[in-house]
Each structure stands twice: as structure tokens, then as C-alpha cells.
Design a protein around this motif. Sequence first.
Motif, PDB file in Angstrom:
ATOM      1  N   VAL A 114     -48.415 -29.663  50.291  1.00 11.52           N
ATOM      2  CA  VAL A 114     -47.833 -30.940  50.713  1.00 11.52           C
ATOM      3  C   VAL A 114     -46.731 -31.403  49.755  1.00 11.52           C
ATOM      4  O   VAL A 114     -45.647 -31.811  50.182  1.00 11.52           O
ATOM      5  CB  VAL A 114     -48.926 -32.011  50.835  1.00 11.52           C
ATOM      6  N   TYR A 115     -46.999 -31.348  48.447  1.00  7.56           N
ATOM      7  CA  TYR A 115     -46.069 -31.927  47.478  1.00  7.56           C
ATOM      8  C   TYR A 115     -44.923 -30.985  47.113  1.00  7.56           C
ATOM      9  O   TYR A 115     -43.814 -31.456  46.810  1.00  7.56           O
ATOM     10  CB  TYR A 115     -46.822 -32.336  46.204  1.00  7.56           C
ATOM     11  N   CYS A 116     -45.183 -29.671  47.128  1.00 12.96           N
ATOM     12  CA  CYS A 116     -44.164 -28.722  46.675  1.00 12.96           C
ATOM     13  C   CYS A 116     -43.416 -28.039  47.818  1.00 12.96           C
ATOM     14  O   CYS A 116     -42.232 -27.731  47.676  1.00 12.96           O
ATOM     15  CB  CYS A 116     -44.804 -27.654  45.788  1.00 12.96           C
ATOM     16  N   ILE A 117     -44.086 -27.795  48.938  1.00 15.54           N
ATOM     17  CA  ILE A 117     -43.472 -27.049  50.030  1.00 15.54           C
ATOM     18  C   ILE A 117     -43.004 -27.975  51.154  1.00 15.54           C
ATOM     19  O   ILE A 117     -41.846 -27.934  51.570  1.00 15.54           O
ATOM     20  CB  ILE A 117     -44.448 -25.987  50.590  1.00 15.54           C
ATOM     21  N   GLU A 118     -43.893 -28.824  51.639  1.00 17.95           N
ATOM     22  CA  GLU A 118     -43.559 -29.648  52.801  1.00 17.95           C
ATOM     23  C   GLU A 118     -42.607 -30.786  52.464  1.00 17.95           C
ATOM     24  O   GLU A 118     -41.742 -31.144  53.270  1.00 17.95           O
ATOM     25  CB  GLU A 118     -44.836 -30.207  53.431  1.00 17.95           C
ATOM     26  N   ASN A 119     -42.773 -31.399  51.288  1.00 19.95           N
ATOM     27  CA  ASN A 119     -41.990 -32.591  50.960  1.00 19.95           C
ATOM     28  C   ASN A 119     -41.048 -32.421  49.777  1.00 19.95           C
ATOM     29  O   ASN A 119     -40.197 -33.269  49.549  1.00 19.95           O
ATOM     30  CB  ASN A 119     -42.934 -33.766  50.681  1.00 19.95           C
ATOM     31  N   LEU A 120     -41.226 -31.361  48.983  1.00 20.67           N
ATOM     32  CA  LEU A 120     -40.368 -31.084  47.828  1.00 20.67           C
ATOM     33  C   LEU A 120     -40.348 -32.227  46.828  1.00 20.67           C
ATOM     34  O   LEU A 120     -39.333 -32.479  46.163  1.00 20.67           O
ATOM     35  CB  LEU A 120     -38.938 -30.749  48.296  1.00 20.67           C
ATOM     36  N   PHE A 121     -41.467 -32.931  46.713  1.00 25.31           N
ATOM     37  CA  PHE A 121     -41.564 -33.971  45.702  1.00 25.31           C
ATOM     38  C   PHE A 121     -41.732 -33.362  44.309  1.00 25.31           C
ATOM     39  O   PHE A 121     -41.363 -33.979  43.307  1.00 25.31           O
ATOM     40  CB  PHE A 121     -42.749 -34.902  45.996  1.00 25.31           C
ATOM     41  N   LEU A 122     -42.313 -32.182  44.258  1.00 25.41           N
ATOM     42  CA  LEU A 122     -42.501 -31.478  43.000  1.00 25.41           C
ATOM     43  C   LEU A 122     -41.855 -30.108  43.113  1.00 25.41           C
ATOM     44  O   LEU A 122     -41.795 -29.514  44.195  1.00 25.41           O
ATOM     45  CB  LEU A 122     -43.997 -31.332  42.683  1.00 25.41           C
ATOM     46  N   ASN A 123     -41.384 -29.596  42.007  1.00 25.79           N
ATOM     47  CA  ASN A 123     -40.697 -28.298  41.978  1.00 25.79           C
ATOM     48  C   ASN A 123     -41.719 -27.175  42.084  1.00 25.79           C
ATOM     49  O   ASN A 123     -42.549 -27.002  41.182  1.00 25.79           O
ATOM     50  CB  ASN A 123     -39.915 -28.170  40.678  1.00 25.79           C
ATOM     51  N   PRO A 124     -41.693 -26.385  43.178  1.00 29.32           N
ATOM     52  CA  PRO A 124     -42.678 -25.318  43.315  1.00 29.32           C
ATOM     53  C   PRO A 124     -42.586 -24.282  42.209  1.00 29.32           C
ATOM     54  O   PRO A 124     -43.584 -23.599  41.915  1.00 29.32           O
ATOM     55  CB  PRO A 124     -42.355 -24.708  44.690  1.00 29.32           C
ATOM     56  N   GLY A 125     -41.435 -24.169  41.556  1.00 28.79           N
ATOM     57  CA  GLY A 125     -41.286 -23.221  40.459  1.00 28.79           C
ATOM     58  C   GLY A 125     -42.153 -23.545  39.258  1.00 28.79           C
ATOM     59  O   GLY A 125     -42.400 -22.674  38.413  1.00 28.79           O
ATOM     60  N   HIS A 126     -42.603 -24.805  39.194  1.00 33.37           N
ATOM     61  CA  HIS A 126     -43.478 -25.199  38.081  1.00 33.37           C
ATOM     62  C   HIS A 126     -44.931 -24.815  38.326  1.00 33.37           C
ATOM     63  O   HIS A 126     -45.781 -25.034  37.464  1.00 33.37           O
ATOM     64  CB  HIS A 126     -43.377 -26.706  37.851  1.00 33.37           C
ATOM     65  N   TYR A 127     -45.217 -24.268  39.502  1.00 33.30           N
ATOM     66  CA  TYR A 127     -46.599 -23.938  39.876  1.00 33.30           C
ATOM     67  C   TYR A 127     -46.642 -22.498  40.406  1.00 33.30           C
ATOM     68  O   TYR A 127     -46.820 -22.272  41.602  1.00 33.30           O
ATOM     69  CB  TYR A 127     -47.124 -24.926  40.922  1.00 33.30           C
ATOM     70  N   PRO A 128     -46.479 -21.517  39.514  1.00 32.54           N
ATOM     71  CA  PRO A 128     -46.382 -20.111  39.954  1.00 32.54           C
ATOM     72  C   PRO A 128     -47.644 -19.587  40.626  1.00 32.54           C
ATOM     73  O   PRO A 128     -47.581 -18.607  41.376  1.00 32.54           O
ATOM     74  CB  PRO A 128     -46.100 -19.354  38.650  1.00 32.54           C
ATOM     75  N   ASP A 129     -48.781 -20.230  40.388  1.00 32.44           N
ATOM     76  CA  ASP A 129     -50.027 -19.799  41.039  1.00 32.44           C
ATOM     77  C   ASP A 129     -50.276 -20.525  42.353  1.00 32.44           C
ATOM     78  O   ASP A 129     -51.345 -20.389  42.955  1.00 32.44           O
ATOM     79  CB  ASP A 129     -51.222 -19.984  40.104  1.00 32.44           C
ATOM     80  N   ASN A 130     -49.291 -21.341  42.808  1.00 32.97           N
ATOM     81  CA  ASN A 130     -49.387 -22.083  44.074  1.00 32.97           C
ATOM     82  C   ASN A 130     -50.539 -23.081  44.080  1.00 32.97           C
ATOM     83  O   ASN A 130     -51.118 -23.375  45.129  1.00 32.97           O
ATOM     84  CB  ASN A 130     -49.518 -21.135  45.266  1.00 32.97           C
ATOM     85  N   LEU A 131     -50.829 -23.623  42.911  1.00 35.51           N
ATOM     86  CA  LEU A 131     -51.858 -24.653  42.764  1.00 35.51           C
ATOM     87  C   LEU A 131     -51.222 -25.841  42.057  1.00 35.51           C
ATOM     88  O   LEU A 131     -50.655 -25.689  40.966  1.00 35.51           O
ATOM     89  CB  LEU A 131     -53.048 -24.143  41.944  1.00 35.51           C
TER      90      LEU A 131
END
Length: 261
Positions: free
Chosen positions: A34-51
Motif C-alpha cells: 500500500v505505502y510503497c507500491i500503490e501510493n508511493l508514499f515511501l520509497n520501495p528502494g528502502h525496503y529490499p525485502d518488500n516488507l
Amino acid sequence: MTINIIDHFNEYFEMVPAISDELKLEVYKLRYQVYCIENLFLNPGHYPDNLEVDDFDPQSVHYLIRHRKSGEYAATTRLILPGTDNPEKLFPLELYCEIDNSGVMQPINREHLGEVSRFCVSKEFKKRKNETHTLAAIGPDQQDYFTSDERRAFPLISLALIACVIKVSHENDIRYLYATMERSLLQFLSALGINFIKIGPQGDYHGPRWPTVIKITDLLDCVAEKKPNIWNFLTNEGSFGQTRPIEKPSKAVRSNSWVGT
């Protein structure tokens, strides 16, 4: 014929306390989605384990809403509890938002204060116009996706998350709730009699939001006056120590919805 919203919700969803490591992983996976993929509120690069995990998770109680038919998790939230060893430890709202209504906060004992956080619903359960980029799945005009009966249960997902927070608050002697609130959720809750008090200006915290606070007894008293059926839903029909009358008790929520209790 009046629909029993407890039974209606419970037919399609269940509230699940994330008390095991496996369930907490489901929480973190859903938050990442929700926060990293759907809404981009957080940078997905900061969560390499997708958690999506942060420093407040260890002092939080987490809940999930599970869709019965698919087994998928529709929503999640957490209640951040005061620091056990340091009640003066700042909550995220205090770190990232400006608070200028200190008079409201003055009488609050921090040992009884918690923060509602990571309140979000998966996009799969937001198949409605104008909802794609809202966290709480509040908006009009549902599109065809699930059955019509299931779609009618969707607004209850956000209420179910609030019910989970009220349960956790009761179990941990939390009497006041912090929350950063987006406009759509504030409007939705206000229509039910849930009136969070703004304690600062709107800021950008995972999107435009206000810092707010509410006393739980005030929340429940207002809902009981305005929407008794919603009060029953939020309190598991008064099982958390409340004393409002119940018009039509339902056993379904006790036996099926509040799993793990």
C-alpha cells in the motif's frame, strides 16, 4: 428489513490479531504494497525485502482484516503503545507533525495515550471511483468487481480497523488516540459521530493530513447517540466494558469475527 452490519461484515471478512511472526510478516507485506507500491508514499528502494517495517513496530499491536473467500488480507492497522520504559518517548505524530493546540493535550496522561498508525486498505478492496489513492477506502460509486453484497460490506472495512483499535485500547488501558487523518476519512468518521480534534495544521505526512486526537469514551458516546448499530460493531456489542444498550444482540461477531480472542 434492517441489515445487521455485524453479521454482514462477518459473512465476508474477519478481524485477525497479528500476534505470530507469520502474521506480522503479512502486516509488513501489506503495508509495503500500500505505502510503497500503490501510493508511493515511501520509497520501495528502502525496503529490499518488500516488507515495510519501522522502529515503532516493536511497541505496537497489529491487526489484519482477512477476506474469507480468498484468504487475502484486505487491510491492516496498528496501535502504537506508549514506551514501556520511557512514556515520554515521542510518537510519530509528534515527530513529523506540528502541534499548536496544546490546551487539548494538557490533561492527557501519556501512559494512557496511543497512536493509530499504518491504517490502510489494499487496492483490491478499493475498486471504487476516486479511491485508488486513498488509504482508508472511503469514496462513492463502487465499480463492478466483487458481488454486490460484498461491495456493500467494503465501507465496513475501515470501521473494522477502528473496532480493532478500540479492542486493543481496552486491553492496554489506552484512553486517548492520536491519528494523522486525511480529509476523506475525517469526513467519513464525522458522519458517524466520530469527531477527531485537529491539534495542528495540515501537513504532508504520507499525503496531506492533519494531526488529531480523540478521547475514546467521547468517541463511543457520540457514536452511541448517533449510530447505535455502529456502536455495537465497534465495541463487539459492549464486550469491552461499555454499558450502552444493545438492541439486537448478535452472536456471530463473537464466534467468528474476533478470531484469536
